[in-house]
Write a protein that holds these residues in place. Structure first.
Motif, mmCIF file in Angstrom:
data_model
loop_
_atom_site.group_PDB
_atom_site.id
_atom_site.type_symbol
_atom_site.label_atom_id
_atom_site.label_comp_id
_atom_site.label_asym_id
_atom_site.label_seq_id
_atom_site.Cartn_x
_atom_site.Cartn_y
_atom_site.Cartn_z
ATOM 1 N N PHE A 20 0.835 -1.204 0.000
ATOM 2 C CA PHE A 20 0.000 0.000 0.000
ATOM 3 C C PHE A 20 0.870 1.254 0.000
ATOM 4 C CE2 PHE A 20 -3.384 -2.876 1.640
ATOM 5 C CZ PHE A 20 -4.290 -2.638 0.624
ATOM 6 N N TRP A 21 2.052 1.155 0.632
ATOM 7 C CA TRP A 21 2.993 2.297 0.602
ATOM 8 C C TRP A 21 3.414 2.582 -0.838
ATOM 9 C CZ3 TRP A 21 4.891 5.479 4.460
ATOM 10 C CH2 TRP A 21 5.943 6.332 4.069
ATOM 11 N N ASP A 22 3.802 1.505 -1.528
ATOM 12 C CA ASP A 22 4.210 1.667 -2.923
ATOM 13 C C ASP A 22 3.056 2.193 -3.765
ATOM 14 O OD1 ASP A 22 6.626 0.790 -2.235
ATOM 15 O OD2 ASP A 22 6.468 -1.209 -3.151
ATOM 16 N N MET A 23 1.855 1.723 -3.426
ATOM 17 C CA MET A 23 0.690 2.146 -4.193
ATOM 18 C C MET A 23 0.508 3.653 -4.070
ATOM 19 S SD MET A 23 -3.176 0.824 -3.701
ATOM 20 C CE MET A 23 -3.599 2.134 -2.589
ATOM 21 N N LYS A 24 0.690 4.157 -2.851
ATOM 22 C CA LYS A 24 0.442 5.579 -2.613
ATOM 23 C C LYS A 24 1.606 6.452 -3.117
ATOM 24 C CE LYS A 24 -0.755 8.830 1.052
ATOM 25 N NZ LYS A 24 -1.840 9.539 0.410
ATOM 26 N N TYR A 25 2.839 6.047 -2.760
ATOM 27 C CA TYR A 25 3.962 6.961 -3.009
ATOM 28 C C TYR A 25 4.747 6.631 -4.262
ATOM 29 C CZ TYR A 25 2.861 8.807 1.539
ATOM 30 O OH TYR A 25 2.212 9.376 2.587
ATOM 31 N N GLU A 26 4.710 5.397 -4.728
ATOM 32 C CA GLU A 26 5.456 5.043 -5.933
ATOM 33 C C GLU A 26 4.538 5.018 -7.161
ATOM 34 O OE1 GLU A 26 8.805 4.436 -5.593
ATOM 35 O OE2 GLU A 26 8.624 4.774 -3.439
ATOM 36 N N GLY A 27 3.262 5.259 -6.917
ATOM 37 C CA GLY A 27 2.325 5.311 -8.038
ATOM 38 C C GLY A 27 2.174 4.001 -8.785
ATOM 39 N N LYS A 28 2.256 2.887 -8.030
ATOM 40 C CA LYS A 28 2.182 1.595 -8.702
ATOM 41 C C LYS A 28 0.741 1.098 -8.879
ATOM 42 C CE LYS A 28 6.704 -0.336 -7.789
ATOM 43 N NZ LYS A 28 7.437 -1.413 -7.128
ATOM 44 N N GLY A 29 -0.190 1.715 -8.147
ATOM 45 C CA GLY A 29 -1.584 1.265 -8.249
ATOM 46 C C GLY A 29 -2.283 1.937 -9.414
ATOM 47 N N LYS A 30 -3.338 1.285 -9.851
ATOM 48 C CA LYS A 30 -4.139 1.842 -10.941
ATOM 49 C C LYS A 30 -5.617 1.697 -10.561
ATOM 50 C CE LYS A 30 -1.674 2.850 -14.810
ATOM 51 N NZ LYS A 30 -0.727 3.770 -14.170
ATOM 52 N N VAL A 31 -6.391 2.753 -10.751
ATOM 53 C CA VAL A 31 -7.832 2.659 -10.469
ATOM 54 C C VAL A 31 -8.478 1.629 -11.379
ATOM 55 C CG1 VAL A 31 -10.005 3.928 -10.440
ATOM 56 C CG2 VAL A 31 -7.934 5.026 -9.638
ATOM 57 N N GLY A 32 -7.989 1.550 -12.604
ATOM 58 C CA GLY A 32 -8.530 0.571 -13.554
ATOM 59 C C GLY A 32 -8.416 -0.846 -13.037
ATOM 60 N N ILE A 33 -7.264 -1.152 -12.417
ATOM 61 C CA ILE A 33 -7.083 -2.498 -11.861
ATOM 62 C C ILE A 33 -8.103 -2.742 -10.748
ATOM 63 C CG2 ILE A 33 -5.486 -3.990 -10.626
ATOM 64 C CD1 ILE A 33 -4.382 -3.633 -13.279
ATOM 65 N N ALA A 34 -8.304 -1.699 -9.910
ATOM 66 C CA ALA A 34 -9.290 -1.843 -8.829
ATOM 67 C C ALA A 34 -10.670 -2.140 -9.411
ATOM 68 C CB ALA A 34 -9.327 -0.579 -7.976
ATOM 69 N N MET A 35 -10.989 -1.497 -10.527
ATOM 70 C CA MET A 35 -12.294 -1.736 -11.153
ATOM 71 C C MET A 35 -12.382 -3.163 -11.706
ATOM 72 S SD MET A 35 -14.194 0.830 -10.765
ATOM 73 C CE MET A 35 -13.403 1.067 -9.198
ATOM 74 N N ILE A 36 -11.249 -3.621 -12.258
ATOM 75 C CA ILE A 36 -11.246 -5.001 -12.770
ATOM 76 C C ILE A 36 -11.490 -5.970 -11.616
ATOM 77 C CG2 ILE A 36 -9.798 -6.808 -13.765
ATOM 78 C CD1 ILE A 36 -8.456 -4.623 -15.447
ATOM 79 N N ILE A 37 -10.810 -5.718 -10.484
ATOM 80 C CA ILE A 37 -11.010 -6.601 -9.321
ATOM 81 C C ILE A 37 -12.464 -6.556 -8.873
ATOM 82 C CG2 ILE A 37 -10.390 -6.978 -6.912
ATOM 83 C CD1 ILE A 37 -7.605 -5.937 -7.580
#
Lengths: 206, 484
Positions: A20-37
């Motif tokens: 979650f740290w990487d998701m927030k600060y390294e920009g590794k997360g994608k909203v699109g992926i969350a929608m796919i999940i």
């Protein structure tokens, strides 16, 4: 989206604090992926309610409705995100709305990856083995709760106690949102019928 | 009648919802989801028999009726203080309105119940006289059971028997008014033995909370937690006593008492055997069934009579509802105040105190098929029952119990896969699991060789794949080292 974006959720659910740290600060997360999940979750709910084994499936087939299943999965998801966003904005949370959606969406992954195979396996269970079905199901739910907790905590940079309080308040806020929404809905319907009636009167009299 | 049966099977065969002009009620049973599912009528009203029809003058609020195995009918015409005995063709054999008690003519006073033993001794619960009168079939007095003496009876106890039944050893089981300890049991000499089948009451959490909060004054005014009285008794050929009680808060209103007085009735259905399970809680016609009579009809089945809504419910020995029918009204086949249900051969008869008559129901094709199949299943002859269950399903494909019956028979024959299907149709998860377990083992055994071969091949493939990969890597590494 690159391959690493698809791999990242699996890293998150196994290493939540890092992830979650990487998701927030390294920009590794994608909203699109969350929608796919999320859409996979909808699919798994529909499949589970419809196709899980006879011994664990207590749904009345006459009332199974995939559209309802979808509504009751997607709406609470966004309801939670919006409620959490509104609460944490007031409580000095650092998370943006997109981050909340990502954290919540990624946290749902365990339920998806446990439910789908479990539904398949449940068709080959005897009654003595069904406790395992429920055990694994609750395991997935607990995993989800833990990830949600860590996700919200990291995204908003909260202490654990504060996270718990905000989560509690989020539930209250969800209730308020539902109440206001139904109020607004019924008001709108009244206004609609009012206008419709006036229209009808005019039509009859002219 | 033949025409009727033909019509019935035709209606079922063409899958038209079976509506019968002759049945003034809708028969139903409850399915797995607790919905009342309509059934073809299992019984149709055949005729009504009043006192005028018998030529004895009208009945006057009759309270009970008994039919012996060989079809003799005993009607307890309470208002007229007499017992009317007829044969199976409704020809009056005799009317017992008085008997000789030590040289003095004696009569009944508002008697509540009667029972006739196999040796044709008539037991009458002579309620307002506070005694049980035992007569021969001809109406001669044998003995009188009254004024029971025991330490466990309170002083000044007034004995008022309402319903009675008698076992093969001539022990009497009596429901007495104002007795909450259970059924009163008397030996063959008429001595009081004790109580059997005490109904236990438990306070609910809310009750206990109220009791704690209440003051002493309030507590004194509160109603006591006493069980309800029994309403009726019957006995089966094994000597088990069946009894019903009227209790709006209980779901165990039907009891089967073993000789030591414990309730051993099976409640294996999906819902309690208590008559109707869906009813309104408030307003008109609200509340559970009031089961005022019970009759053991053989094959493990018993029929209970709901005097509140005027319905008959028949359960099998597992406690599953076979069918319910009846209602209140003025047409033939509907009741006003039904008080007693009896079996005459394959027919059912209901005594109506309000209408002062007896209504005779004859089984339809569906009803008799259900009865026969249940009896065969009860006697362990499942294979023979299957044909009848198939017939039942032909008449009504929504009948869960028939699917279960066929499924159980298939399970016995080790046709596990077919059994699974039938248990699924009958929504019986426990048996489905048993069948599935066997079927799974079967498949596993059958394909054990194939599966092991497959596994071995896979393991070898995986191993060689990894070996080749490592070997290649080592070669690459070597080459790289070589280049340096």
């Amino acid at each position: 989206m690159k391959l690493e974006h698809y791999k990242f959720p699996f890293h998150v659910i196994l290493h939540p604090f890092d992830g979650f740290w990487d998701m927030k600060y390294e920009g590794k997360g994608k909203v699109g992926i969350a929608m796919i999940i999320l859409s996979l979750l909808v699919l798994s709910v529909i499949v589970q309610r419809q196709f899980s084994g006879f011994l664990v499936n207590f749904n009345d087939p006459r009332y199974l409705n995939s559209l309802d299943d979808m509504q009751f999965t997607v709406l609470p998801f966004f309801l939670f995100c919006i409620a959490n966003w509104s609460i944490t904005t007031l409580m000095e949370g650092e998370g943006k709305f997109g981050e909340i959606i990502m954290a919540t969406g990624y946290a749902l992954l365990p339920i998806v990856i446990v439910n789908l195979p479990l539904t398949f396996v449940s068709r080959f269970m005897t009654m003595e083995e069904t406790p395992f079905y429920y055990l694994i199901n609750s395991f997935a739910a607990i995993w989800f709760c833990f990830l949600l907790f860590v996700g919200i905590m990291t995204v908003h940079q909260y202490t654990p106690a504060r996270t718990l309080i905000t989560l509690g308040l989020t539930v209250v806020a969800m209730g308020i949102v539902v109440f206001l929404a139904s109020l607004a809905f019924s008001m709108t319907m009244q206004i609609y019928y009012f206008i419709a009636n006036i229209y009808r009167e005019l039509i009859f009299r002219m | 009648m033949l025409l009727m049966l033909a019509g019935l099977s035709l209606a079922a065969a063409t899958a038209v919802p079976a509506v019968f002009a002759a049945a003034p009620y809708e028969a139903y049973t409850y399915n797995y989801y607790r919905d009342a599912v309509p059934l073809p009528a299992p019984f149709l009203p055949e005729r009504s028999v009043s006192g005028l029809d018998l030529g004895t003058g009208d009945f006057k609020s009759p309270n009970d009726m008994f039919v012996t195995e060989d079809g003799y009918v005993y009607v307890l015409d309470s208002g007229n203080k007499r017992i009317i005995v007829t044969d199976d063709e409704w020809n009056v054999i005799r009317v017992i309105s008085a008997f000789d008690n030590a040289g003095r003519e004696d009569t009944f006073n508002n008697p509540g119940g009667l029972f006739v033993t196999e040796s044709k001794e008539i037991y009458v619960a002579d309620t307002d006289n506070g005694r049980i009168v035992v007569l021969t079939n001809e109406g001669e007095l044998i003995r009188i059971v009254s004024d029971p003496q025991s330490d466990i009876l309170p002083s000044g106890f007034k004995f008022a028997p309402v319903k009675i039944t008698v076992d093969r050893a001539n022990r009497i089981f009596a429901v007495a008014r104002g007795v909450f300890e259970g059924l009163m049991q008397f030996d063959d000499k008429g001595g009081f033995i004790g109580y059997v089948g005490t109904i236990h009451v438990t306070q609910s959490f809310a009750d206990r909370l109220w009791l704690r909060l209440a003051t002493d004054e309030q507590r004194k005014r509160m109603q006591l937690y006493i069980p309800t009285e029994f309403a009726s008794v019957d006995i089966d050929h094994k000597g088990f006593v069946y009894a019903t009680n009227i209790d709006v808060n209980s779901t165990a209103t039907i009891k089967r008492l073993n000789p030591s007085g414990q309730d051993v009735i099976k409640r294996f259905g999906y819902y309690p055997n208590m008559g109707d399970i869906r009813f309104r809680s408030f307003g008109n016609n609200a509340g559970p069934s009031r089961l005022t009579d019970i009759k053991v009809i053989g094959g493990g089945m018993y029929t209970v009579l709901d005097s509140f809504r005027g319905r008959l419910f028949t359960y099998n020995d597992e406690g599953e509802l076979l069918y319910a029918f009846g209602g209140k009204g003025t047409q033939l086949g509907l009741f006003n105040t039904p008080v007693a249900v009896e079996r005459i051969g394959s027919k059912l008869a209901v005594l109506d105190r309000g209408k002062n008559n007896i209504i005779v129901f004859r089984p339809t094709l569906f009803g008799s098929a259900v009865h026969q199949a249940t009896t065969l299943h009860y006697n362990g002859r499942d294979a023979e029952a299957v044909e009848l269950w198939k017939e039942v399903l032909r008449l009504n494909s929504n009948y869960d119990i028939a699917y279960l019956g066929i499924g159980k028979s298939l399970l016995m024959e080790k046709k596990n896969k077919e059994a699974m299907e039938y248990f699924k149709l009958g929504m019986q998860r426990k048996y489905y699991s048993v069948a599935y377990k066997r079927y799974r083992r079967e498949v596993m055994q059958e394909h054990f060789g194939t599966m092991m071969t497959l596994l071995t091949v896979l393991a070898v493939a995986l191993f060689s794949f990894r070996f080749v990969k490592r070997w290649r890597m080592r070669r690459t590494v070597n080459r790289e080292v070589g280049t340096l």
